[in-house]
Design an enzyme around this catalytic site. Structure first.
Site, PDB file in Angstrom:
ATOM      1  N   HIS A  17      -9.198 -14.029 -14.498  1.00 55.30           N
ATOM      2  CA  HIS A  17      -9.788 -12.767 -14.958  1.00 55.30           C
ATOM      3  C   HIS A  17     -10.690 -13.015 -16.162  1.00 55.30           C
ATOM      4  CE1 HIS A  17      -5.900 -10.742 -13.346  1.00 55.30           C
ATOM      5  NE2 HIS A  17      -6.877 -10.269 -12.597  1.00 55.30           N
ATOM      6  N   LYS A  41       2.176   1.837  -7.749  1.00 49.97           N
ATOM      7  CA  LYS A  41       2.325   0.377  -7.864  1.00 49.97           C
ATOM      8  C   LYS A  41       3.060   0.082  -9.168  1.00 49.97           C
ATOM      9  CE  LYS A  41      -1.027  -3.305  -7.358  1.00 49.97           C
ATOM     10  NZ  LYS A  41      -2.463  -3.567  -7.247  1.00 49.97           N
ATOM     11  N   ARG A  90     -12.393 -14.194  -5.190  1.00 47.55           N
ATOM     12  CA  ARG A  90     -11.813 -15.535  -5.095  1.00 47.55           C
ATOM     13  C   ARG A  90     -12.168 -16.237  -3.794  1.00 47.55           C
ATOM     14  NH1 ARG A  90      -6.288 -13.285  -7.210  1.00 47.55           N
ATOM     15  NH2 ARG A  90      -7.430 -11.522  -6.368  1.00 47.55           N
TER      16      ARG A  90
HETATM   17  P1  ADP Z   1      -6.538  -5.317  -8.469  1.00 51.64           P
HETATM   18  O1  ADP Z   1      -5.079  -4.999  -8.502  1.00 51.64           O
HETATM   19  O2  ADP Z   1      -7.448  -4.136  -8.622  1.00 51.64           O
HETATM   20  O3  ADP Z   1      -6.986  -6.278  -7.365  1.00 51.64           O
HETATM   21  P2  ADP Z   1      -6.416  -7.501 -10.327  1.00 51.64           P
HETATM   22  O4  ADP Z   1      -5.941  -7.306 -11.715  1.00 51.64           O
HETATM   23  O5  ADP Z   1      -5.548  -8.271  -9.418  1.00 51.64           O
HETATM   24  O6  ADP Z   1      -6.792  -6.075  -9.818  1.00 51.64           O
HETATM   25  O7  ADP Z   1      -7.861  -8.166 -10.357  1.00 51.64           O
HETATM   26  C1  ADP Z   1      -8.958  -7.545 -10.963  1.00 51.64           C
HETATM   27  C2  ADP Z   1     -10.218  -8.228 -10.489  1.00 51.64           C
HETATM   28  O8  ADP Z   1     -10.200  -9.599 -10.871  1.00 51.64           O
HETATM   29  C3  ADP Z   1     -10.373  -8.223  -8.974  1.00 51.64           C
HETATM   30  O9  ADP Z   1     -11.746  -8.079  -8.676  1.00 51.64           O
HETATM   31  C4  ADP Z   1      -9.890  -9.586  -8.562  1.00 51.64           C
HETATM   32  O10 ADP Z   1     -10.467 -10.015  -7.338  1.00 51.64           O
HETATM   33  C5  ADP Z   1     -10.391 -10.415  -9.726  1.00 51.64           C
HETATM   34  N1  ADP Z   1      -9.654 -11.662  -9.882  1.00 51.64           N
HETATM   35  C6  ADP Z   1      -8.323 -11.833  -9.959  1.00 51.64           C
HETATM   36  N2  ADP Z   1      -8.008 -13.132 -10.089  1.00 51.64           N
HETATM   37  C7  ADP Z   1      -9.200 -13.811 -10.105  1.00 51.64           C
HETATM   38  C8  ADP Z   1      -9.566 -15.189 -10.182  1.00 51.64           C
HETATM   39  N3  ADP Z   1      -8.641 -16.135 -10.265  1.00 51.64           N
HETATM   40  N4  ADP Z   1     -10.885 -15.505 -10.150  1.00 51.64           N
HETATM   41  C9  ADP Z   1     -11.816 -14.531 -10.049  1.00 51.64           C
HETATM   42  N5  ADP Z   1     -11.538 -13.217  -9.948  1.00 51.64           N
HETATM   43  C10 ADP Z   1     -10.249 -12.859  -9.976  1.00 51.64           C
END
Ligand code: ADP
Length: 161
Positions: A17, A41, A90
């Protein structure tokens, strides 16, 4: 002033992130990282913990702020007058869901563009749930979460067991 929002659950924020937020902060004048609170959630970390983890992890970025929202991403974008929603991608697994979300968001608010940033190679396997799983089995997560929040995360996860 070009403002973008980076919405997500951030439960907790990972180096994946953070990498996306850092890169987005160079593309836009101002970034709001917004934790979208979803009552359906259950999150592992409290809202306050998630805010604090992001604040600590982004302290070095002058143009990044953190907020919480209980509504729709597009409504939040409109409220803040944001021109873009930034999401990280990803792998193919993210694509289907992100594609659908971006089309729905476009329908709900055609003014706001979704911008996708590819993950950096070293974080392509990284997710918040993977971090929690590894840590709950006593594994080392120091490569996966920002160092400033490592201890807080491991302590909270230890107390849960
Ligand atoms: P959500 O529950 O809305 O998917 P997340 O907190 O899991 O939110 O992720 C927020 C954003 O960050 C999403 O667009 C997700 O695809 C992206 N993301 C999460 N992990 C990674 C990573 N390792 N590399 C790039 N983007 C990521």
């Amino acid at each position: 002033m070009r403002l973008a929002i980076c919405p997500g659950s951030f439960d907790p924020i990972t180096k994946g992130h953070l990498n996306v937020i850092e890169r987005a902060s160079k593309l836009f004048d101002r970034i709001i990282v917004v934790i979208m609170v979803n009552p359906d959630k259950r999150s592992t970390f409290t809202d306050q913990q998630r805010v604090s983890f992001i604040e600590k992890s982004t302290k070095h970025l002058d143009n990044v702020e953190v907020d919480l929202s209980h509504g729709l991403v597009v409504d939040y974008a409109k409220l803040k007058n944001a021109c873009s929603i930034v999401r990280g991608l990803r792998a193919l697994t993210d694509f289907e869901y992100e594609f659908q979300m971006s089309l729905i968001n476009k329908k709900l608010n055609p003014e706001v563009e979704t911008v996708f940033l590819n993950t950096s190679e070293e974080y392509m396997y990284l997710s918040s749930s993977m971090v929690k799983q590894i840590s709950s089995f006593g594994g080392d997560i120091s490569d996966f979460v920002p160092t400033v929040i490592l201890e807080d995360i491991t302590e909270t996860l230890k107390r849960r067991d």
